[in-house]
Scaffold this motif. Structure first.
Motif, PDB file in Angstrom:
ATOM      1  N   GLY A 196      -1.281  13.020  15.291  1.00  0.00           N
ATOM      2  CA  GLY A 196      -0.293  13.824  16.001  1.00  0.00           C
ATOM      3  C   GLY A 196       1.096  13.764  15.398  1.00  0.00           C
ATOM      4  N   TYR A 197       1.245  12.961  14.341  1.00  0.00           N
ATOM      5  CA  TYR A 197       2.522  12.834  13.646  1.00  0.00           C
ATOM      6  C   TYR A 197       2.291  12.966  12.145  1.00  0.00           C
ATOM      7  N   THR A 198       3.344  13.328  11.437  1.00  0.00           N
ATOM      8  CA  THR A 198       3.263  13.336   9.981  1.00  0.00           C
ATOM      9  C   THR A 198       4.502  12.669   9.400  1.00  0.00           C
ATOM     10  N   ALA A 199       4.305  11.822   8.396  1.00  0.00           N
ATOM     11  CA  ALA A 199       5.422  11.141   7.745  1.00  0.00           C
ATOM     12  C   ALA A 199       6.264  12.158   6.984  1.00  0.00           C
ATOM     13  N   LEU A 200       7.576  12.003   7.067  1.00  0.00           N
ATOM     14  CA  LEU A 200       8.494  12.892   6.351  1.00  0.00           C
ATOM     15  C   LEU A 200       9.191  12.168   5.208  1.00  0.00           C
ATOM     16  N   PHE A 201       9.686  10.974   5.490  1.00  0.00           N
ATOM     17  CA  PHE A 201      10.429  10.186   4.498  1.00  0.00           C
ATOM     18  C   PHE A 201      10.491   8.754   5.004  1.00  0.00           C
ATOM     19  N   ALA A 202      11.091   7.892   4.210  1.00  0.00           N
ATOM     20  CA  ALA A 202      11.181   6.479   4.586  1.00  0.00           C
ATOM     21  C   ALA A 202      12.542   5.931   4.190  1.00  0.00           C
ATOM     22  N   ALA A 203      12.837   4.743   4.674  1.00  0.00           N
ATOM     23  CA  ALA A 203      14.066   4.045   4.281  1.00  0.00           C
ATOM     24  C   ALA A 203      13.747   2.569   4.088  1.00  0.00           C
ATOM     25  N   ALA A 204      14.045   2.076   2.895  1.00  0.00           N
ATOM     26  CA  ALA A 204      13.938   0.641   2.650  1.00  0.00           C
ATOM     27  C   ALA A 204      15.205   0.000   3.173  1.00  0.00           C
ATOM     28  N   ILE A 205      15.075  -1.178   3.785  1.00  0.00           N
ATOM     29  CA  ILE A 205      16.254  -1.883   4.286  1.00  0.00           C
ATOM     30  C   ILE A 205      16.156  -3.370   3.945  1.00  0.00           C
ATOM     31  N   GLU A 244      12.856  10.346   0.026  1.00  0.00           N
ATOM     32  CA  GLU A 244      11.897  11.422   0.247  1.00  0.00           C
ATOM     33  C   GLU A 244      10.752  11.325  -0.756  1.00  0.00           C
ATOM     34  N   GLY A 245      10.911  10.477  -1.757  1.00  0.00           N
ATOM     35  CA  GLY A 245       9.890  10.328  -2.796  1.00  0.00           C
ATOM     36  C   GLY A 245       8.702   9.510  -2.326  1.00  0.00           C
ATOM     37  N   ILE A 246       7.984  10.066  -1.357  1.00  0.00           N
ATOM     38  CA  ILE A 246       6.758   9.445  -0.862  1.00  0.00           C
ATOM     39  C   ILE A 246       5.673  10.510  -0.813  1.00  0.00           C
ATOM     40  N   GLN A 247       4.428  10.084  -0.680  1.00  0.00           N
ATOM     41  CA  GLN A 247       3.316  11.019  -0.516  1.00  0.00           C
ATOM     42  C   GLN A 247       2.930  11.017   0.967  1.00  0.00           C
ATOM     43  N   PRO A 248       3.442  11.990   1.737  1.00  0.00           N
ATOM     44  CA  PRO A 248       3.228  11.982   3.192  1.00  0.00           C
ATOM     45  C   PRO A 248       1.764  11.890   3.612  1.00  0.00           C
ATOM     46  N   ASP A 249       0.874  12.615   2.937  1.00  0.00           N
ATOM     47  CA  ASP A 249      -0.543  12.574   3.327  1.00  0.00           C
ATOM     48  C   ASP A 249      -1.110  11.166   3.197  1.00  0.00           C
ATOM     49  N   LYS A 250      -0.726  10.475   2.138  1.00  0.00           N
ATOM     50  CA  LYS A 250      -1.194   9.099   1.928  1.00  0.00           C
ATOM     51  C   LYS A 250      -0.592   8.167   2.969  1.00  0.00           C
ATOM     52  N   TYR A 251       0.682   8.360   3.274  1.00  0.00           N
ATOM     53  CA  TYR A 251       1.319   7.562   4.330  1.00  0.00           C
ATOM     54  C   TYR A 251       0.584   7.758   5.655  1.00  0.00           C
ATOM     55  N   GLU A 278       0.842  -1.211   0.000  1.00  0.00           N
ATOM     56  CA  GLU A 278       0.000   0.000   0.000  1.00  0.00           C
ATOM     57  C   GLU A 278       0.869   1.250   0.000  1.00  0.00           C
ATOM     58  N   LEU A 279       1.917   1.236   0.823  1.00  0.00           N
ATOM     59  CA  LEU A 279       2.817   2.394   0.893  1.00  0.00           C
ATOM     60  C   LEU A 279       3.631   2.529  -0.386  1.00  0.00           C
ATOM     61  N   ALA A 280       4.044   1.391  -0.947  1.00  0.00           N
ATOM     62  CA  ALA A 280       4.805   1.414  -2.200  1.00  0.00           C
ATOM     63  C   ALA A 280       4.011   2.096  -3.304  1.00  0.00           C
ATOM     64  N   GLU A 290      -2.468   8.537   6.165  1.00  0.00           N
ATOM     65  CA  GLU A 290      -3.763   7.836   6.124  1.00  0.00           C
ATOM     66  C   GLU A 290      -3.587   6.335   6.320  1.00  0.00           C
ATOM     67  N   ILE A 291      -2.673   5.754   5.578  1.00  0.00           N
ATOM     68  CA  ILE A 291      -2.467   4.308   5.635  1.00  0.00           C
ATOM     69  C   ILE A 291      -2.006   3.864   7.015  1.00  0.00           C
ATOM     70  N   LEU A 292      -1.110   4.637   7.621  1.00  0.00           N
ATOM     71  CA  LEU A 292      -0.563   4.274   8.925  1.00  0.00           C
ATOM     72  C   LEU A 292      -1.394   4.823  10.081  1.00  0.00           C
ATOM     73  N   LYS A 293      -2.473   5.547   9.737  1.00  0.00           N
ATOM     74  CA  LYS A 293      -3.398   6.085  10.746  1.00  0.00           C
ATOM     75  C   LYS A 293      -2.669   6.926  11.801  1.00  0.00           C
ATOM     76  N   TYR A 294      -1.801   7.794  11.328  1.00  0.00           N
ATOM     77  CA  TYR A 294      -1.055   8.662  12.234  1.00  0.00           C
ATOM     78  C   TYR A 294      -1.985   9.701  12.851  1.00  0.00           C
TER      79      TYR A 294
END
Length: 199
Positions: A162-171, A147-154, A59-61, A156-160
């Motif tokens: 009080g927080y907002t997604a900024l970026f992610a890291a694949a590992i 940084e190539g993510i859509q924070p608003d969508k993240y 979903e996040l991808a 929503e998906i993660l049901k944040y």
């Protein structure tokens, strides 16, 4: 291995081996590295979400632009988020800090206003990213900051809340044929004399 050698070999992985997952022990070590990240006045205005669930990763991808394939292939995705409510930060984080830290915040950060405070908090999350990437590299774990993510969508998906997604890291672990690894594509950096001054 010396850290300089680790730095020379670390790179942003473009293609992961989807069949090679990180062990639970490794993931637990990474959670501790994240928790121990440095921040100004020890403010820690963040939340880290570590995702291994295939459905959630997918979903996040789908809302991660050109990073879709990397996220789906990687063992885990780590989402870095910042507190997005100044009052929440002051009530929950600042209230636990020593007097000197609180004074610093009120004298030098608070006067910046809401937008400035949020910006300051987000800078702290970037510090944690650098610390995390170095930690991964020291453990032989490949990573891709994005940084190539859509924070608003993240959010929503993660049901944040009080927080907002900024970026992610694949590992995870690279595909042996990943074109971006230093053995196949030499690492480029500007000359030392252009980026370092000694005084």
């Amino acid at each position: 291995m010396h850290f300089l050698d680790i730095a020379k070999n670390r790179y942003s992985t473009k293609k992961y081996n989807p069949n090679e997952k990180l062990s639970e022990d490794i993931v637990q070590q990474l959670t501790q590295i994240l928790r121990l990240s440095p921040s100004s006045i020890n403010s820690q205005p963040w939340k880290f979400t570590i995702i291994s669930d295939t459905k959630v990763k997918s979903e996040l991808a789908a809302v991660s632009y050109h990073n879709l394939e990397k996220i789906n292939q990687a063992s885990h995705l780590v989402v870095f988020s910042a507190i997005d409510n100044v009052e929440k930060f002051e009530n929950e984080n600042l209230s636990q800090l020593p007097e000197a830290a609180v004074n610093y915040y009120h004298q030098l950060v608070k006067p910046l206003g809401e937008a400035g405070i949020r910006n300051w908090m987000q800078h702290q999350v970037y510090l944690s990213l650098g610390f995390f990437l170095a930690g991964c590299a020291s453990m032989g774990i490949d990573s891709t900051p994005m940084e190539g993510i859509q924070p608003d969508k993240y959010n929503e998906i993660l049901k944040y809340d009080g927080y907002t997604a900024l970026f992610a890291a694949a590992i995870g672990h690279r595909d042996v044929a990943d074109f971006n690894q230093p053995t196949l594509k030499p690492k480029f950096r500007r000359p030392l004399e252009e980026v370092i001054d000694h005084m």
